[in-house]
Design a protein around this motif. Structure first.
Motif, PDB file in Angstrom:
ATOM      1  N   ALA A  33     -11.921 -18.637   3.139  1.00 17.86           N
ATOM      2  CA  ALA A  33     -11.576 -19.197   1.833  1.00 17.86           C
ATOM      3  C   ALA A  33     -12.813 -19.510   1.006  1.00 17.86           C
ATOM      4  CB  ALA A  33     -10.739 -20.468   2.013  1.00 17.86           C
ATOM      5  N   ILE A  34     -12.595 -19.582  -0.315  1.00 22.52           N
ATOM      6  CA  ILE A  34     -13.589 -20.096  -1.246  1.00 22.52           C
ATOM      7  C   ILE A  34     -13.181 -21.533  -1.552  1.00 22.52           C
ATOM      8  CG2 ILE A  34     -14.626 -19.880  -3.527  1.00 22.52           C
ATOM      9  CD1 ILE A  34     -15.314 -17.523  -1.779  1.00 22.52           C
ATOM     10  N   ILE A  49     -19.492 -27.666  -7.063  1.00 19.71           N
ATOM     11  CA  ILE A  49     -20.064 -26.930  -5.937  1.00 19.71           C
ATOM     12  C   ILE A  49     -19.021 -25.954  -5.416  1.00 19.71           C
ATOM     13  CG2 ILE A  49     -19.465 -28.781  -4.275  1.00 19.71           C
ATOM     14  CD1 ILE A  49     -22.132 -27.869  -2.784  1.00 19.71           C
ATOM     15  N   ILE A  50     -19.460 -24.724  -5.193  1.00 15.34           N
ATOM     16  CA  ILE A  50     -18.572 -23.661  -4.712  1.00 15.34           C
ATOM     17  C   ILE A  50     -19.174 -23.096  -3.430  1.00 15.34           C
ATOM     18  CG2 ILE A  50     -17.536 -21.416  -5.248  1.00 15.34           C
ATOM     19  CD1 ILE A  50     -17.812 -22.142  -8.224  1.00 15.34           C
ATOM     20  N   ALA A  51     -18.362 -22.967  -2.406  1.00  9.25           N
ATOM     21  CA  ALA A  51     -18.857 -22.484  -1.114  1.00  9.25           C
ATOM     22  C   ALA A  51     -17.852 -21.546  -0.472  1.00  9.25           C
ATOM     23  CB  ALA A  51     -19.127 -23.664  -0.177  1.00  9.25           C
ATOM     24  N   SER A  52     -18.370 -20.648   0.358  1.00  8.75           N
ATOM     25  CA  SER A  52     -17.529 -19.779   1.186  1.00  8.75           C
ATOM     26  C   SER A  52     -17.372 -20.434   2.547  1.00  8.75           C
ATOM     27  CB  SER A  52     -18.182 -18.410   1.360  1.00  8.75           C
ATOM     28  OG  SER A  52     -18.368 -17.785   0.112  1.00  8.75           O
ATOM     29  N   VAL A  53     -16.139 -20.540   3.011  1.00 11.96           N
ATOM     30  CA  VAL A  53     -15.870 -21.091   4.335  1.00 11.96           C
ATOM     31  C   VAL A  53     -15.263 -19.961   5.163  1.00 11.96           C
ATOM     32  CG1 VAL A  53     -14.797 -22.941   5.661  1.00 11.96           C
ATOM     33  CG2 VAL A  53     -15.402 -23.318   3.257  1.00 11.96           C
ATOM     34  N   VAL A  97     -10.141 -30.225  -6.325  1.00 13.81           N
ATOM     35  CA  VAL A  97     -10.452 -29.291  -5.240  1.00 13.81           C
ATOM     36  C   VAL A  97      -9.577 -28.055  -5.425  1.00 13.81           C
ATOM     37  CG1 VAL A  97     -10.346 -28.906  -2.746  1.00 13.81           C
ATOM     38  CG2 VAL A  97     -11.091 -31.132  -3.637  1.00 13.81           C
ATOM     39  N   ALA A  98     -10.183 -26.895  -5.276  1.00 12.02           N
ATOM     40  CA  ALA A  98      -9.428 -25.641  -5.280  1.00 12.02           C
ATOM     41  C   ALA A  98      -9.826 -24.857  -4.034  1.00 12.02           C
ATOM     42  CB  ALA A  98      -9.726 -24.828  -6.537  1.00 12.02           C
ATOM     43  N   VAL A  99      -8.838 -24.386  -3.305  1.00  9.74           N
ATOM     44  CA  VAL A  99      -9.080 -23.568  -2.112  1.00  9.74           C
ATOM     45  C   VAL A  99      -8.427 -22.215  -2.353  1.00  9.74           C
ATOM     46  CG1 VAL A  99      -8.775 -23.361   0.377  1.00  9.74           C
ATOM     47  CG2 VAL A  99      -9.099 -25.626  -0.644  1.00  9.74           C
ATOM     48  N   LEU A 100      -9.259 -21.177  -2.417  1.00 11.25           N
ATOM     49  CA  LEU A 100      -8.777 -19.830  -2.735  1.00 11.25           C
ATOM     50  C   LEU A 100      -8.958 -18.921  -1.524  1.00 11.25           C
ATOM     51  CD1 LEU A 100     -10.760 -19.413  -6.088  1.00 11.25           C
ATOM     52  CD2 LEU A 100      -8.643 -20.683  -5.735  1.00 11.25           C
TER      53      LEU A 100
END
Length: 358
Positions: free
Chosen positions: A109-110, A160-164, A201-204
């Motif tokens: 997810a992003i 802040i944007i991160a790849s999980v 929070v947004a989880v894509l």
């Protein structure tokens, strides 16, 4: 819920068909596709087989009890009592496997966290939330890589944007999308008054096996100099990248040191947002069922309140209040909120399955 035998037979028939086709397939792409379907079907087929055997055993025991032999009937009753205790759990487990699923359940997810209302305190809270997810990800064995960051003037993050990355990231974190509200005394507050701030929070989901095509003519790429809070850490070259997707109006940025890496990261986030837009459109088309789903992903919905003076956290979607805020914000207690949300979602999916069987 007792599942129709025809439904179990259908699962087993499809599983055996895929196995047979795997043995005969010669095309590489078809073999990969069949192998994936086989892996997905295998646990469902195993559960279906176990349930079919249990039902057959129940029928045999019932027959033994009615046969008239007292000794055999006594033994059969004892076995039947144990079997009846196990059958509901087996039926429930099978129903969950057959219930409608989010096809992105196992995707990476992003994760996007942004400061909302509340100025510096909102940015500090956004920082707290991101660290909470970082620690939770570490506990799960997931990898977190920051794609873009804009620091707050007093600390924390404006955005802040991160790849999980990892198995099942989206399936567990998708319920975090929405507005998170915090109630606490800010460090800058001299009167000891409690302030209310918010972060979104947004989880894509990162699309898997889905081709998101982005035409060159549809995007504009700009480079600029990135800087940290207060103008610190200014790059000597124009390395930061901003990509604008003109048809949708979506804008993504990445501000690491390498312009090449920034372009790749920004494109990854852009594709995730375009894919998420497709998912949102599909959800809107299913508006009736969406009302009953806790994971609808409405970014404007206030989903949770973190009250620091009372060490209280409340999830408003399922009216759940816990008094373990320090553990939650540390990431250690986040499962205490996520697990009930997953259970609520499973109940809604089971209801959908039951409706489809009527």
């Amino acid at each position: 819920m007792r599942l129709p035998q025809a439904k179990l037979d259908q699962v087993l028939e499809r599983f055996h068909e895929v196995e047979a086709r795997m043995g005969a397939a010669t095309d590489g792409q078809e073999i990969v596709r069949l192998a994936k379907e086989h892996a997905e079907l295998k646990p469902v087929a195993e559960a279906a087989s176990a349930l079919v055997r249990a039902r057959a055993e129940q029928a045999e025991l019932d027959e033994m009890i009615s046969a008239g032999d007292p000794e055999m009937a006594g033994l059969a009753r004892a076995e039947l009592e144990g079997l009846r205790g196990r059958l509901p759990a087996a039926e429930h487990a099978m129903a969950l496997l057959l219930a409608p699923k989010d096809k992105d359940e196992h995707a990476s997810a992003i994760l996007e966290v942004r400061a909302g209302t509340g100025g510096d305190e909102a940015a500090l809270f956004a920082g707290d939330l991101f660290r909470m997810y970082q620690r939770y990800a570490q506990k799960q064995g997931w990898k977190v890589e920051v794609d873009s960051v804009s620091e707050g003037e007093a600390g924390g993050y404006k955005e802040i944007i991160a790849s999980v990355s990892g198995d099942g990231v989206f399936g567990r974190l998708k319920f975090e999308s929405g507005v998170h509200r915090v109630q606490r005394v800010p460090a800058t507050e001299t009167q000891g008054r409690i302030h209310t701030s918010a972060a979104t929070v947004a989880v894509l989901p990162e699309p898997e096996d889905v081709e998101i095509v982005v035409e060159d003519k549809d995007i504009r790429i700009d480079t600029y100099r990135s800087s940290g809070a207060g103008g610190q850490h200014v790059n000597k070259t124009d390395s930061a990248v901003r990509i604008t997707h003109m048809p949708s109006g979506i804008v993504v940025t990445s501000s690491e040191k390498s312009q090449h890496q920034n372009r790749a990261k920004a494109m990854k986030v852009l594709k995730a947002r375009l894919y998420d837009a497709q998912r949102q459109a599909l959800d809107s088309a299913r508006a009736e069922s969406r009302k009953s789903q806790v994971g609808s992903g409405d970014r404007s919905e206030r989903i949770r309140t973190y009250n620091f003076p009372q060490a209280r956290v409340t999830d408003h979607r399922i009216n759940l209040t816990l008094y373990n805020l320090p553990k939650v914000i540390d990431g250690e207690g986040l499962d205490d909120l996520i697990n009930p949300l997953i259970a609520e979602d499973q109940a809604a999916r089971l209801a959908t399955l039951e409706d489809s069987l009527d």
